[in-house]
Design a protein around this motif. Structure first.
Motif, PDB file in Angstrom:
ATOM      1  N   GLY A 242       0.789  -1.226   0.000  1.00 18.62           N
ATOM      2  CA  GLY A 242       0.000   0.000   0.000  1.00 18.62           C
ATOM      3  C   GLY A 242       0.814   1.264   0.000  1.00 18.62           C
ATOM      4  O   GLY A 242       0.262   2.378  -0.014  1.00 18.62           O
ATOM      5  N   SER A 243       2.124   1.142   0.032  1.00 21.09           N
ATOM      6  CA  SER A 243       2.974   2.326  -0.061  1.00 21.09           C
ATOM      7  C   SER A 243       3.233   2.656  -1.533  1.00 21.09           C
ATOM      8  O   SER A 243       2.773   1.936  -2.426  1.00 21.09           O
ATOM      9  CB  SER A 243       4.291   2.098   0.674  1.00 21.09           C
ATOM     10  OG  SER A 243       5.017   1.042   0.051  1.00 21.09           O
TER      11      SER A 243
ATOM     12  N   GLN B  35       1.434   4.239   3.554  1.00 20.24           N
ATOM     13  CA  GLN B  35      -0.001   4.434   3.776  1.00 20.24           C
ATOM     14  C   GLN B  35      -0.677   5.264   2.677  1.00 20.24           C
ATOM     15  O   GLN B  35      -1.520   6.118   2.940  1.00 20.24           O
ATOM     16  CB  GLN B  35      -0.249   5.073   5.148  1.00 20.24           C
ATOM     17  CG  GLN B  35       0.177   4.194   6.305  1.00 20.24           C
ATOM     18  CD  GLN B  35      -0.245   4.747   7.659  1.00 20.24           C
ATOM     19  OE1 GLN B  35      -0.820   5.830   7.770  1.00 20.24           O
ATOM     20  NE2 GLN B  35       0.043   3.978   8.716  1.00 20.24           N
ATOM     21  N   VAL B  36      -0.318   5.008   1.458  1.00 20.22           N
ATOM     22  CA  VAL B  36      -0.961   5.679   0.325  1.00 20.22           C
ATOM     23  C   VAL B  36      -2.303   5.018   0.022  1.00 20.22           C
ATOM     24  O   VAL B  36      -3.289   5.687  -0.325  1.00 20.22           O
ATOM     25  CB  VAL B  36      -0.032   5.650  -0.904  1.00 20.22           C
ATOM     26  CG1 VAL B  36      -0.757   6.148  -2.152  1.00 20.22           C
ATOM     27  CG2 VAL B  36       1.201   6.501  -0.638  1.00 20.22           C
ATOM     28  N   VAL B  37      -2.362   3.706   0.139  1.00 23.09           N
ATOM     29  CA  VAL B  37      -3.580   2.936  -0.111  1.00 23.09           C
ATOM     30  C   VAL B  37      -4.112   2.424   1.217  1.00 23.09           C
ATOM     31  O   VAL B  37      -3.337   1.992   2.089  1.00 23.09           O
ATOM     32  CB  VAL B  37      -3.309   1.761  -1.069  1.00 23.09           C
ATOM     33  CG1 VAL B  37      -4.561   0.916  -1.247  1.00 23.09           C
ATOM     34  CG2 VAL B  37      -2.803   2.285  -2.412  1.00 23.09           C
ATOM     35  N   LYS B  38      -5.437   2.474   1.362  1.00 21.63           N
ATOM     36  CA  LYS B  38      -6.062   1.898   2.558  1.00 21.63           C
ATOM     37  C   LYS B  38      -6.960   0.730   2.151  1.00 21.63           C
ATOM     38  O   LYS B  38      -7.791   0.878   1.238  1.00 21.63           O
ATOM     39  CB  LYS B  38      -6.883   2.961   3.296  1.00 21.63           C
ATOM     40  CG  LYS B  38      -7.424   2.471   4.648  1.00 21.63           C
ATOM     41  CD  LYS B  38      -8.064   3.622   5.425  1.00 21.63           C
ATOM     42  CE  LYS B  38      -8.513   3.153   6.807  1.00 21.63           C
ATOM     43  NZ  LYS B  38      -9.086   4.255   7.623  1.00 21.63           N
ATOM     44  N   ASN B  39      -6.784  -0.397   2.771  1.00 20.39           N
ATOM     45  CA  ASN B  39      -7.588  -1.587   2.494  1.00 20.39           C
ATOM     46  C   ASN B  39      -8.816  -1.624   3.401  1.00 20.39           C
ATOM     47  O   ASN B  39      -8.689  -1.457   4.632  1.00 20.39           O
ATOM     48  CB  ASN B  39      -6.767  -2.851   2.703  1.00 20.39           C
ATOM     49  CG  ASN B  39      -5.856  -3.159   1.530  1.00 20.39           C
ATOM     50  OD1 ASN B  39      -5.450  -2.254   0.808  1.00 20.39           O
ATOM     51  ND2 ASN B  39      -5.526  -4.438   1.356  1.00 20.39           N
TER      52      ASN B  39
ATOM     53  N   ASN C 211      -0.813  -4.946   2.750  1.00 17.66           N
ATOM     54  CA  ASN C 211      -1.054  -3.645   3.359  1.00 17.66           C
ATOM     55  C   ASN C 211      -1.508  -3.792   4.814  1.00 17.66           C
ATOM     56  O   ASN C 211      -2.460  -4.531   5.116  1.00 17.66           O
ATOM     57  CB  ASN C 211      -2.135  -2.904   2.556  1.00 17.66           C
ATOM     58  CG  ASN C 211      -2.234  -1.447   2.937  1.00 17.66           C
ATOM     59  OD1 ASN C 211      -1.486  -0.965   3.786  1.00 17.66           O
ATOM     60  ND2 ASN C 211      -3.166  -0.746   2.293  1.00 17.66           N
ATOM     61  N   THR C 212      -0.839  -3.123   5.713  1.00 15.40           N
ATOM     62  CA  THR C 212      -1.234  -3.141   7.133  1.00 15.40           C
ATOM     63  C   THR C 212      -2.118  -1.958   7.505  1.00 15.40           C
ATOM     64  O   THR C 212      -2.672  -1.917   8.620  1.00 15.40           O
ATOM     65  CB  THR C 212       0.021  -3.111   8.020  1.00 15.40           C
ATOM     66  OG1 THR C 212       0.771  -1.932   7.728  1.00 15.40           O
ATOM     67  CG2 THR C 212       0.871  -4.349   7.808  1.00 15.40           C
TER      68      THR C 212
END
Length: 601
Positions: free
Chosen positions: A45-46, A132-136, A221-222
């Protein structure tokens, strides 16, 4: 009157545009000619960011600035690198040339690059990693980012943003973009890529990307949540897209109305000009052109300055004044005599002395220029050398007096009524140009370039109508046509003088009287050459009378010498909604990065 007011209005609008444009340019020392961003999303997610800008500087700057806004304290920027023209810049705090610093102030990472520039174009690249560009979420993964923030004070040209997902064939990929409505979003599911493009992003405007895709794409992604948000986000974006499309529709409608108005105005301008001219009586009389005027051997019954103005439709120049002096010499008002050739001004250009003969000339209101020249010395006489030695103050005064003399001679020719907007050819052609300008702007407004051929035919039709109307409603009076043809016929005769046997012309030509006109028409060298080819020195002394001493080395040297000296004295001072590919939406989806921006220092 209407045409004049319309012209004044257009000039006023144009001046305002220039003023506003100038102020806009002066407010910044640089422009940004291209802004390209490449973002590689990773499985966690980065993102690895590669941001390249091309600056074009108009002046000096000490370096460049860029700030990257982040969402909160948990989001961070690492692994920064900076390149200028593909050459690495060193990270340290020395502030030396080709170094940069990176500091964090709250939610802003600030790059400060030390690289002096002065009117140069340079390319700078910022490379860094953002977490933390993408959030799941439970049902989707989301990227919501103002990739270009609103803290740019300059328009950004040639904007292109490419977002690459870590997987290909992402069937669930949806993307929306927010910013200027002229932007375009391309979604390539097969390549797992989204591209945002914009010809120009206005100053202080953001460009935001909002992506949804399968959370399996960023499986590591965390930064995640157990919420289900996909339907809510889609509804939000559908509403924004609907609003943007309504705005586009309204904009298109306004453009079409404006285009229709311009078409009517453009067509009306030309029709008005034709109807205005058609009210005049039919008249097909036009003066002959310089090339087609039949030879005329009769010397015009006009002063040489007036003859020059009628021949060329221009304000009399220094050659006309040289010819005017010859006129006065023939009338025994002044005397012109050559001085010692060895004391000449230039090689093959002897000096001459012009002396007052008739004192009444000093009181003639139309001869203020000549009166000033005769007052240069204690005696009423001046030489060409005197003209060369004038002070700057006297040259300036001489130039003003010559301008006044020239205007007065031009007014005596009475041809102002055939120039400018008073001349139908000028008014019709101006109306036709204005019509075509309106047609072109209308097509730009409506974006209907398929109408180009049709409007081109209309334009050609109007041109034909204008030409027909002009040819049948000549502005020229019968007596003026006769005068102009007489002068131009005399010009063509002198221009073709080498084709005649001058001896056969006999008494048809009084050579001593034609020389002033030959000088005014700049044909004196050609006439002198023809005379020397047909007559002996003894015969020339007879046929040229008092002008014979003004010849030198088989040329009429006075004309060249005086014109060169006089021109040198005055020339310095003379005046003259589904997340697929499509357009941008307005508003914002609330992405991070809104305070990002940059510039120079």
């Amino acid at each position: 009157m209407l045409m004049r007011k319309l012209g004044q209005l257009i000039l006023l609008l144009f001046s305002c545009c220039l003023f506003l444009g100038w102020n806009n340019v002066k407010a910044a020392d640089f422009s940004i000619d291209s802004y390209h961003v490449n973002i590689d999303i990773l499985a966690d997610g980065s993102a690895n960011v590669n941001r390249t800008l091309t600056y074009d500087f108009d002046g000096e700057a000490h370096g460049l600035l860029y700030q990257q806004a982040v969402r909160d304290q948990a989001q961070s920027l690492t692994d920064s690198k900076v390149f200028i023209n593909n050459q690495p810049v060193i990270l340290n705090a020395s502030q030396a040339n080709n170094t940069y610093t990176l500091t964090r102030e709250g939610n802003l990472y600030k790059f400060k690059v030390y690289h002096p520039v002065d009117g140069d174009q340079l390319k700078i690249t910022y490379k860094y990693h953002l977490n933390q560009v993408v959030k799941n979420y439970a049902d989707t993964a989301e990227l919501n980012w103002k990739i270009i923030g609103s803290n740019w004070d300059q328009d950004l040209a040639n904007v292109k943003i490419t977002i690459n997902l870590p997987k290909r064939n992402v069937k669930s990929l949806q993307a929306w973009s927010h910013g200027d409505l002229s932007g375009y979003t391309k979604v390539d599911k097969q390549r797992g890529q989204v591209t945002l493009s914009l010809a120009s992003n206005p100053a202080n405007s953001f460009v935001e990307a909002h992506l949804l895709f399968d959370p399996k794409v960023t499986f590591a992604n965390t930064y995640r949540s157990s919420e289900r948000v996909k339907a809510k986000i889609q509804a939000q974006e559908a509403a924004l897209a609907k609003k943007a499309n309504a705005a586009r529709k309204k904009q298109r409608l306004m453009h079409q109305i404006g285009a229709f108005f311009l078409l009517i105005v453009g067509f009306g301008l030309n029709v008005f000009a034709v109807l205005r001219l058609s009210r005049r009586p039919k008249n097909t009389l036009f003066p002959a052109s310089l090339k087609s005027a039949p030879h005329n051997f009769e010397i015009p019954d006009l002063p040489v300055a007036t003859a020059q103005a009628l021949c060329f439709f221009t304000q009399p120049n220094s050659y006309a004044f040289s010819a005017h002096l010859l006129e006065l010499e023939a009338q025994d008002q002044i005397a012109i005599e050559p001085l010692d050739v060895k004391k000449g001004l230039l090689k093959d250009q002897p000096n001459y002395l012009i002396t007052l003969v008739n004192a009444r000339l000093m009181h003639a209101p139309e001869e203020k220029l000549l009166q000033y020249l005769f007052k240069l010395n204690s005696k009423p006489a001046f030489s060409l050398k005197d003209l060369q030695n004038l002070s700057s103050k006297k040259k300036k005064r001489l130039a003003k007096l010559f301008e006044a003399w020239s205007k007065q001679a031009f007014e005596q020719a009475d041809i102002k009524k055939y120039q400018g907007f008073a001349h139908p050819a000028v008014s019709l052609s101006s109306a036709w140009v204005a019509t075509n300008l309106c047609f072109f702007i209308a097509m730009m407004f409506a974006n209907r370039w398929e109408l180009l051929s049709l409007l081109g035919l209309v334009s050609l039709g109007l041109a034909g109508l204008d030409f027909y109307c002009y040819k049948n409603h000549s502005p020229y009076l019968k007596e003026d046509v006769a005068k102009i043809n007489q002068v131009r016929g005399f010009y063509t005769m002198l221009d073709d003088i080498g084709r005649f046997d001058l001896r056969e012309l006999g008494e048809r030509i009084l050579w001593s009287e034609i020389m002033p006109y030959a000088v005014a028409f700049k044909l004196a060298p050609k006439v002198a050459k023809a005379l020397y080819a047909n007559f002996s020195e003894a015969e020339l002394a007879t046929v040229l009378g008092s002008y014979y001493p003004l010849f030198y080395h088989q040329s009429f040297a006075f004309a060249t010498s005086f014109n060169n000296s006089f021109t040198a004295a005055i020339v310095t001072y003379s005046s003259s909604s589904t997340g697929s590919s499509g357009g941008f939406s307005g508003g914002s989806s609330g992405g991070f990065g809104g305070s990002s921006g940059g510039g120079a220092f």
